[in-house]
Each structure stands twice: as C-alpha cells, then as structure tokens.
Design a protein around this motif. Structure first.
Motif, PDB file in Angstrom:
ATOM      1  N   ASP A 207       0.824  -1.215   0.000  1.00  0.00           N
ATOM      2  CA  ASP A 207       0.000   0.000   0.000  1.00  0.00           C
ATOM      3  C   ASP A 207       0.855   1.260   0.000  1.00  0.00           C
ATOM      4  O   ASP A 207       0.568   2.226  -0.722  1.00  0.00           O
ATOM      5  N   VAL A 208       1.915   1.258   0.829  1.00  0.00           N
ATOM      6  CA  VAL A 208       2.765   2.452   0.932  1.00  0.00           C
ATOM      7  C   VAL A 208       3.493   2.721  -0.381  1.00  0.00           C
ATOM      8  O   VAL A 208       3.650   3.884  -0.792  1.00  0.00           O
ATOM      9  N   HIS A 210       2.505   2.504  -3.258  1.00  0.00           N
ATOM     10  CA  HIS A 210       1.624   3.108  -4.270  1.00  0.00           C
ATOM     11  C   HIS A 210       1.088   4.478  -3.841  1.00  0.00           C
ATOM     12  O   HIS A 210       0.165   5.000  -4.464  1.00  0.00           O
ATOM     13  N   THR A 211       1.686   5.057  -2.806  1.00  0.00           N
ATOM     14  CA  THR A 211       1.243   6.374  -2.349  1.00  0.00           C
ATOM     15  C   THR A 211       1.946   7.471  -3.144  1.00  0.00           C
ATOM     16  O   THR A 211       2.977   7.249  -3.794  1.00  0.00           O
ATOM     17  N   ASP A 212       1.399   8.682  -3.054  1.00  0.00           N
ATOM     18  CA  ASP A 212       1.927   9.818  -3.836  1.00  0.00           C
ATOM     19  C   ASP A 212       3.323  10.218  -3.377  1.00  0.00           C
ATOM     20  O   ASP A 212       4.164  10.584  -4.215  1.00  0.00           O
TER      21      ASP A 212
END
Length: 315
Positions: A207-208, A210-212
């Motif tokens: 998840d991290v 794929h963060t901005d």
C-alpha cells in the motif's frame, strides 16, 4: 508526546491492573479449594483448621480479605504458596523471567525473519517469492503450537538427535547448553509470529509503495533502496508494532502450551501446576504478573509508534 499523555497511560495501566486484581480475586474465591485444608492436609483436626483460618484471615469478610491481599501486593508480598509453603512472589518472578527470555528471543527471531520476508514478498508481488512467503505464512497460522512443538520434539530431538527434547538450563550456569535447550521452543513460538508479521509487512508495504509521496521520492531521483528503506518501510512498520504488541497476548497464552511440552519452568507451567493443585495465591500472582506484562508492552508500543511517526502527537 506530551507528559500528560504518559501520565494518563500510566494511570490506565494502574486502573487495568486494579480491575484484573478484582476479577482474579473474585474467581479464586469461588474455586473449590480450602486454603487451610491445602496447608494442613485432609487429616487435620477441625480445631487446627479453624485456628489456621483465623490466623490467615479466611474468616474475615471477602472485601477485607481483598484489601489485605492488595495491600500485601503493593508491598511486594504476593502471599504464601499453599503447595510449598514458600513465598509466591520470588518464585513467580523467577518463572516470569524465564518466560520473558523465551518471548524476547522469539520476537527477536521473528523480526529478523518476518520483516525481510515481508519486504521480499512486497517487492516481488505476484511472483514466485511472494507465493512462497504466502505459503509459509498460511502454514504457520494453520499449525497450532502443540502440533509444531510435538513434531519438533519427534523429528529434531528424538529422531535426528540434534537438540535436547525437553528441560531447562540457566544461561548463567552453562550458556551453550542453556541455548541448546531454548532453540526448539523459540522456533516453535516464532512460527506463528513470523506468519502474522510477514503478511502484515507485505500488505502495508504494498500500500505504501503506491502512495503519492513514494512516487514523488522516485521522481526526485532517489535510489530504490533509499525509497524502500528510508521512506516506505518506516511507515509500513507502524501497524506492525501494533500487531507485535497484540501478539504478546498470544505469547502469554501460547507459551503455556510450549512450556508444558518442553518442560520449561516458566510462568505458564507454574500456572498449570497452581491450577492443578488449587494453589490460589500462585494463581492470583501469576495472572496479575501476566496482565502487568501485557499492559507494559502495549505502553511501550505506543511510545515506539510516536517515535517512528513524528506526525503522531498524543495530547
């Protein structure tokens, strides 16, 4: 982290232990055991039993007995064992130390293996490495402690003769022999922990990544290792701290089974003996010490949470 928050958390620990002490004392009062009979034996005369009950305060009201017991605990006196006649506190603290040694070594082994496995599964998502880590995790969660402990004793100790099957040797007496006796229990306890934590690290890291802000770090030209270990992993480990803290509850329960199978004289095995012999002071002391350990571990987890993520402020 403000001092007010620390004070509130410490007061919450005290409140929790107070509630636990009430529940434990109430439960032990309804158990079918007579402390006077346990100490003097079934052949003791009624006069001797009545005199001992009067001396021990067993004829006092329940609330007064609780206050006397709680006052003793606050002064470090957990009472006298009905089985051995010796003070309960030193024996239980020594047993807790052995259990904590097993727990600490298990958590250390888990962190050494689970975090790299979780990172490997995340960066190789959907590939062979991810599938292997997932298979290991599912197997670890599916097998209960008594199964893995029994298999370890049968194959590693009895069949292969690589390690001693049961027993305990203090590390201060013989370090190598003591370590050999701890290897199998530590590995058994670590299996489920590794399964839990590796899956958590994988999920959070995916998840991290794929963060901005991770995309921005890559656009700045930072190396893959810098992005992974300097930014992504630090944030992915935050929920892992919570999982590890909650797993302490599993450890306090799972260690009882492991200690019984491997004949380790930890607090879990002491509690089993105390329950079997209706040793009420030992039961009360063991449960209270385990509750205190769990509360303190969760308090430390909160502090680590704030240390890893500077955005978190406990007001």
């Amino acid at each position: 982290m403000s001092p007010n928050y620390l004070l509130k958390r410490l007061l919450m620990i005290v409140y929790t232990l107070f509630i636990v002490s009430l529940v434990v004392f109430a439960i032990t009062q309804v158990l079918p055991a007579d402390a006077a009979v346990m100490m003097l034996g079934e052949n003791a005369t009624d006069q001797a039993l009545e005199a001992l009950r009067q001396q021990m305060g067993l004829n006092d009201p329940i609330w007064l007995q609780y206050l006397h017991w709680l006052g003793g605990i606050l002064h470090g006196d957990f009472g006298q064992s009905l089985r051995t006649g010796q003070p309960v506190g030193p024996a239980m603290l020594q047993a807790l130390g052995r259990s904590l040694l097993l727990a600490v070594l298990s958590i250390a082994l888990m962190l050494v293996l689970a975090i790299p496995l979780g990172v490997l599964a995340a960066i190789r998502r959907g590939k062979l490495a991810d599938m292997i880590v997932s298979l290991i995790s599912y197997a670890g969660v599916s097998l209960p402690e008594f199964v893995t402990a029994t298999l370890a004793v049968l194959f590693v100790a009895d069949w292969a003769k690589l390690l001693p099957p049961t027993g305990y040797v203090p590390l201060t007496e013989n370090f190598l022999d003591g370590l050999a006796h701890l290897i199998l229990p530590v590995c058994v306890v670590s299996i489920i922990l590794i399964a839990h934590v590796s899956r958590m690290v994988r999920s959070e890291l995916v998840d991290v990544l794929h963060t901005d802000y991770i995309r921005a770090a890559r656009l700045k030209g930072l190396s893959t290792s810098r992005v992974l270990f300097g930014h992504a992993l630090r944030n992915a480990l935050l929920p892992t701290i919570t999982v590890v803290a909650l797993d302490v509850g599993y450890l306090l329960g799972g260690i009882i089974v492991v200690e019984e199978i491997f004949a380790l004289p930890g607090i879990g095995r002491q509690l089993i003996v105390a329950i079997q012999t209706r040793d009420l002071p030992a039961i009360q002391a063991g449960v209270l010490l385990m509750a205190a350990t769990y509360s303190i571990v969760n308090f430390v987890a909160d502090i680590l949470y704030a240390w890893l993520d500077k955005r978190i402020q406990y007001d």
